[in-house]
Design an enzyme around this catalytic site. Structure first.
Site, PDB file in Angstrom:
ATOM      1  N   LYS A   1     -11.187  17.138  15.890  1.00  0.00           N
ATOM      2  CA  LYS A   1     -10.488  16.470  14.791  1.00  0.00           C
ATOM      3  C   LYS A   1     -10.284  17.480  13.668  1.00  0.00           C
ATOM      4  O   LYS A   1     -11.102  17.604  12.765  1.00  0.00           O
ATOM      5  CB  LYS A   1     -11.323  15.292  14.278  1.00  0.00           C
ATOM      6  CG  LYS A   1     -11.437  14.115  15.222  1.00  0.00           C
ATOM      7  CD  LYS A   1     -10.160  13.293  15.268  1.00  0.00           C
ATOM      8  CE  LYS A   1      -9.847  12.669  13.925  1.00  0.00           C
ATOM      9  NZ  LYS A   1      -8.558  11.930  13.974  1.00  0.00           N
TER      10      LYS A   1
ATOM     11  N   ASP B   1      -8.357  14.081   8.541  1.00  0.00           N
ATOM     12  CA  ASP B   1      -8.130  12.763   9.133  1.00  0.00           C
ATOM     13  C   ASP B   1      -9.430  12.229   9.717  1.00  0.00           C
ATOM     14  O   ASP B   1      -9.983  12.799  10.650  1.00  0.00           O
ATOM     15  CB  ASP B   1      -7.054  12.865  10.221  1.00  0.00           C
ATOM     16  CG  ASP B   1      -6.951  11.600  11.053  1.00  0.00           C
ATOM     17  OD1 ASP B   1      -7.146  10.508  10.484  1.00  0.00           O
ATOM     18  OD2 ASP B   1      -6.679  11.706  12.263  1.00  0.00           O
TER      19      ASP B   1
ATOM     20  N   TYR C   1     -11.924  -4.747   7.112  1.00  0.00           N
ATOM     21  CA  TYR C   1     -10.624  -4.349   7.675  1.00  0.00           C
ATOM     22  C   TYR C   1     -10.782  -3.205   8.675  1.00  0.00           C
ATOM     23  O   TYR C   1     -10.346  -3.278   9.815  1.00  0.00           O
ATOM     24  CB  TYR C   1      -9.660  -3.920   6.554  1.00  0.00           C
ATOM     25  CG  TYR C   1      -8.360  -3.376   7.098  1.00  0.00           C
ATOM     26  CD1 TYR C   1      -7.299  -4.234   7.366  1.00  0.00           C
ATOM     27  CD2 TYR C   1      -8.208  -2.027   7.397  1.00  0.00           C
ATOM     28  CE1 TYR C   1      -6.120  -3.750   7.913  1.00  0.00           C
ATOM     29  CE2 TYR C   1      -7.042  -1.544   7.952  1.00  0.00           C
ATOM     30  CZ  TYR C   1      -5.994  -2.406   8.205  1.00  0.00           C
ATOM     31  OH  TYR C   1      -4.841  -1.932   8.768  1.00  0.00           O
ATOM     32  N   HIS C   2     -11.419  -2.131   8.238  1.00  0.00           N
ATOM     33  CA  HIS C   2     -11.502  -0.926   9.055  1.00  0.00           C
ATOM     34  C   HIS C   2     -12.456  -1.110  10.232  1.00  0.00           C
ATOM     35  O   HIS C   2     -12.352  -0.408  11.242  1.00  0.00           O
ATOM     36  CB  HIS C   2     -11.941   0.251   8.186  1.00  0.00           C
ATOM     37  CG  HIS C   2     -11.106   0.390   6.952  1.00  0.00           C
ATOM     38  ND1 HIS C   2     -11.400  -0.300   5.802  1.00  0.00           N
ATOM     39  CD2 HIS C   2      -9.975   1.096   6.713  1.00  0.00           C
ATOM     40  CE1 HIS C   2     -10.486  -0.012   4.889  1.00  0.00           C
ATOM     41  NE2 HIS C   2      -9.619   0.820   5.408  1.00  0.00           N
TER      42      HIS C   2
ATOM     43  N   TYR D   1       0.863  -1.183   0.000  1.00  0.00           N
ATOM     44  CA  TYR D   1       0.000   0.000   0.000  1.00  0.00           C
ATOM     45  C   TYR D   1       0.896   1.228   0.000  1.00  0.00           C
ATOM     46  O   TYR D   1       1.639   1.463   0.964  1.00  0.00           O
ATOM     47  CB  TYR D   1      -0.884  -0.045   1.241  1.00  0.00           C
ATOM     48  CG  TYR D   1      -1.883   1.073   1.376  1.00  0.00           C
ATOM     49  CD1 TYR D   1      -2.789   1.356   0.358  1.00  0.00           C
ATOM     50  CD2 TYR D   1      -1.949   1.828   2.541  1.00  0.00           C
ATOM     51  CE1 TYR D   1      -3.730   2.359   0.497  1.00  0.00           C
ATOM     52  CE2 TYR D   1      -2.889   2.840   2.696  1.00  0.00           C
ATOM     53  CZ  TYR D   1      -3.767   3.103   1.671  1.00  0.00           C
ATOM     54  OH  TYR D   1      -4.696   4.103   1.816  1.00  0.00           O
TER      55      TYR D   1
ATOM     56  N   HIS E   1      -9.796   9.045  10.923  1.00  0.00           N
ATOM     57  CA  HIS E   1      -9.595   7.948  11.869  1.00  0.00           C
ATOM     58  C   HIS E   1      -9.901   8.467  13.272  1.00  0.00           C
ATOM     59  O   HIS E   1      -9.041   9.007  13.959  1.00  0.00           O
ATOM     60  CB  HIS E   1      -8.163   7.421  11.778  1.00  0.00           C
ATOM     61  CG  HIS E   1      -7.891   6.686  10.512  1.00  0.00           C
ATOM     62  ND1 HIS E   1      -7.499   7.322   9.365  1.00  0.00           N
ATOM     63  CD2 HIS E   1      -7.978   5.369  10.200  1.00  0.00           C
ATOM     64  CE1 HIS E   1      -7.336   6.426   8.392  1.00  0.00           C
ATOM     65  NE2 HIS E   1      -7.635   5.240   8.884  1.00  0.00           N
TER      66      HIS E   1
END
Length: 673
Positions: free
Chosen positions: A538, A542, A169-170, A15, A544
């Site tokens: 935040k 981003d 995945y996330h 990646y 996440h």
């Protein structure tokens, strides 16, 4: 010795993408020369969220966590001298997936490629963006329409392409248990397939072709026996759903097809050399079992908890795959777990629990309804909070973090400033200048007409892919394409899941949280504030938000009044909220590397507003040198992944509030231990 015939290895990817299209192209060509067999493109956050590099929210984010692609010229440079007809390319892109696929298709055609031969994958799973990764743009309904239009277009025009990579995945990164990971991903797949079927764009006899192009992108954690069972359960449930719900009789079309990146959540900043063996064990989960083996694997680098990996670090991860595939005898045998009663029992239990959870979600109206109600997000926040509590209590052991913490000097990190790759701060200005040059040189009339046609199509019911491809050819930019659709569809702010998350850590007498609650209460009393107020912000792009959410939940449980408005805020918005809510502390969470740009902006705006005494703390993936600079700029405290004790962090926040307000420190004897 008789030579056994070996199975063909999985696709090996890294990646990657950073800085500029030119720099990323050079990296791709180097990796392919080292034996990498496919490309996995990382796009920067402005590209993923539909902003051009000169937008205010793109500040500090350009080229940080991936490559900026703003228009056809960037895509040409990204794949220069890489024959796309011969390549298998994975693109991690979701809200803007249709746009990036259009750019890719046009570049391939310019190379002379036959679009029916193009192979690769666009991630294009918007549900997990609402839940865990935060690069969503449009509301659920229009987002599902974009996905549906793209799937029907590729099945007809680019038949070897995987138009969606449904991601569990996330979800695991956001705290999902194996049951939640499977159930939520499968519920997403059901929502997508139902939407494609109900759109009427695919004849019933061709629906098997749609199912055959659905792929998955999963996570593999260090509990590799459980993870391998999870993959076998995934396959069984997918076979059942596609056979019973959609009537797919062709076994080949029902095959569960997945790629994997092993778990980044479990990589540690403390003793990062341990990440190598974690990565190897996690890879075994998706390669050992032939009947549940991944079709493509990409591994993180040992130092990703520290910052951006260097080419050498990525090479190490590639070599791990190559040793397993080419030196071991793994690929010489049939499935080595067939007939194991232990494995069968675990897989059977997972299947039963997952089907029950899928049923609950369907009763709510499906995945999209469960997103909008906040159910899925609150479940993930709760699971993540429970995991963090187990780590802090020592019930879940992590070597080098909460067990076996003593260590020798690490030669790999002796010079931390060179142990990771950094992006030149001047890169953003160069990218913006090239963007302006592109706009100045294009046919402005054609660009405007193509955008008008896109908006007209979006306001109606026709498939949006053809209008998007014309925008690509006309020189439209990523931001312009996205803003045209924002004008029609609007934007969406996903539920945070914080307010509805249950208490994960008890505050009974004698516990660490009880001591912190006492500190919070005493400090509020001394300030005459009623309750201490913490703003968790935040800034930038981003998305996440897992760490920010866990801080918000624990601060709430410690007695703070928490102001948390979710992701994607400008420094100006954060400061305005801090002043309006009269907070006692501002906590900023940034994992994208934009902290050096955005945090000083927040500090400056607080000073200009006459509130320089509000302490600002920062958390994220922040190298030591950057942390020192932030503290010099006025940041009260910097927290990185090595600071895993959330209750302790909350206690330190109280200390900073007391210090900023010139209150005497609370000695340990003054609060319950």
């Amino acid at each position: 010795m008789t030579e056994r015939k070996k199975d063909r290895p999985w696709l090996m990817r890294t990646y990657a993408g950073h800085s500029t299209a030119e720099a990323s192209n050079e990296l791709y060509r180097r990796n392919l020369a080292k034996g990498q067999t496919g490309l996995s493109v990382a796009f920067d956050l402005p590209t993923q969220t539909g902003y051009d590099p000169d937008h205010v929210l793109a500040r500090g984010e350009v080229g940080r966590v991936g490559v900026p692609v703003s228009h056809l010229g960037d895509m040409r440079r990204l794949f220069q001298d890489i024959p796309l007809e011969q390549m298998n390319t994975s693109m991690t892109i979701n809200a803007t997936a249709m746009w990036l696929l259009a750019l890719y298709q046009v570049v391939a055609e310019e190379q002379g490629a036959d679009s029916t031969r193009l192979q690769g994958t666009t991630q294009n799973d918007i549900v997990k963006e609402y839940l865990s990764r935060g690069t969503h743009v449009f509301p659920p309904g229009p987002s599902l329409r974009l996905t549906t239009d793209m799937i029907t277009y590729t099945v007809a025009r680019i038949p070897k392409w995987n138009p969606i990579n449904i991601c569990s995945y996330h979800l695991q990164e956001a705290g999902a248990t194996p049951v939640q990971e499977i159930a939520y991903a499968m519920s997403t797949a059901i929502a997508v397939l139902d939407a494609v079927r109900d759109s009427g764009q695919v004849p019933a006899e061709k629906f098997g072709d749609v199912v055959a192009r659905i792929s998955f992108f999963v996570n593999a954690g260090v509990r590799f026996v459980e993870e391998m069972c999870k993959m076998r359960a995934f396959g069984r449930i997918w076979d059942k759903i596609t056979r019973e719900r959609y009537g797919i009789g062709n076994e080949k079309q029902r095959r569960f097809r997945y790629g994997v990146q092993v778990n980044s959540l479990g990589l540690t900043e403390a003793q990062p050399e341990n990440n190598v063996q974690r990565i190897v064990l996690e890879m075994l989960a998706v390669t050992l079992s032939k009947d549940a083996r991944a079709r493509a694997v990409q591994l993180p680098a040992w130092n990703e908890a520290l910052g951006l990996p260097r080419p050498w670090d990525q090479q190490w991860s590639l070599r791990i795959q190559q040793v397993l595939a080419h030196e071991s005898d793994l690929l010489e045998y049939e499935d080595i777990f067939a007939g194991s009663h232990v494995i069968e029992a675990k897989v059977g239990a997972l299947v039963d629990e997952c089907l029950a959870e899928i049923g609950r979600i369907q009763e709510m109206g499906g995945a999209m309804a469960a997103v909008e109600s906040g159910y899925l997000k609150s479940q993930l926040v709760s699971s993540h909070a429970e995991r963090r509590a187990r780590i802090e209590a020592g019930d879940e052991k992590i070597v080098g973090v909460n067990i076996f913490e003593t260590t020798e000097e690490n030669p790999l990190t002796a010079d931390l400033d060179t142990a990771i790759m950094t992006v030149d701060p001047a890169n953003e200005a160069r990218v913006v200048a090239k963007l302006h040059e592109w706009r100045a040189g294009r046919d402005e009339v054609r660009a405007a007409e193509s955008l008008a046609a896109l908006k007209k199509a979006a306001a109606g019911t026709e498939n949006l892919m053809a209008a998007t491809v014309e925008c690509a050819r006309a020189g439209v930019t990523t931001g312009e394409w996205a803003w045209a659709l924002r004008d029609v569809f609007g934007e969406f702010r996903a539920p945070t899941g914080v307010s509805s998350a249950p208490v994960a850590v008890t505050a009974e007498a004698g516990t660490p949280l009880a001591a912190v609650r006492e500190k919070v209460s005493r400090t509020a009393d001394e300030l005459g504030a009623g309750r201490l107020r913490l703003l968790v912000g935040k800034p930038g792009l981003d998305g996440h938000s897992n760490g920010a959410e866990q801080i918000a939940v624990r601060a709430r449980d410690a007695g703070f009044e928490v102001v948390y408005q979710g992701i994607r805020l400008t420094p100006e918005q954060i400061v305005s909220a801090a002043l309006a809510e009269d907070v006692h502390c501002v906590g900023l969470s940034i994992l994208s590397g934009s902290h050096t740009e955005l945090v000083p902006d927040v500090l400056e705006r607080l000073r200009d507003a006459g509130a320089p005494d509000i302490p600002v703390i920062v958390g994220g993936i922040i190298p030591n040198a950057d942390a020192a600079q932030l503290r010099e700029a006025g940041v009260a405290a910097v927290f990185t992944p090595k600071d895993f004790g959330i209750t302790e962090i909350i206690g330190r926040i109280v200390d900073e509030i007391r210090n900023a307000n010139k209150l005497s420190p609370l000695e340990s004897s003054e609060v319950p231990a």
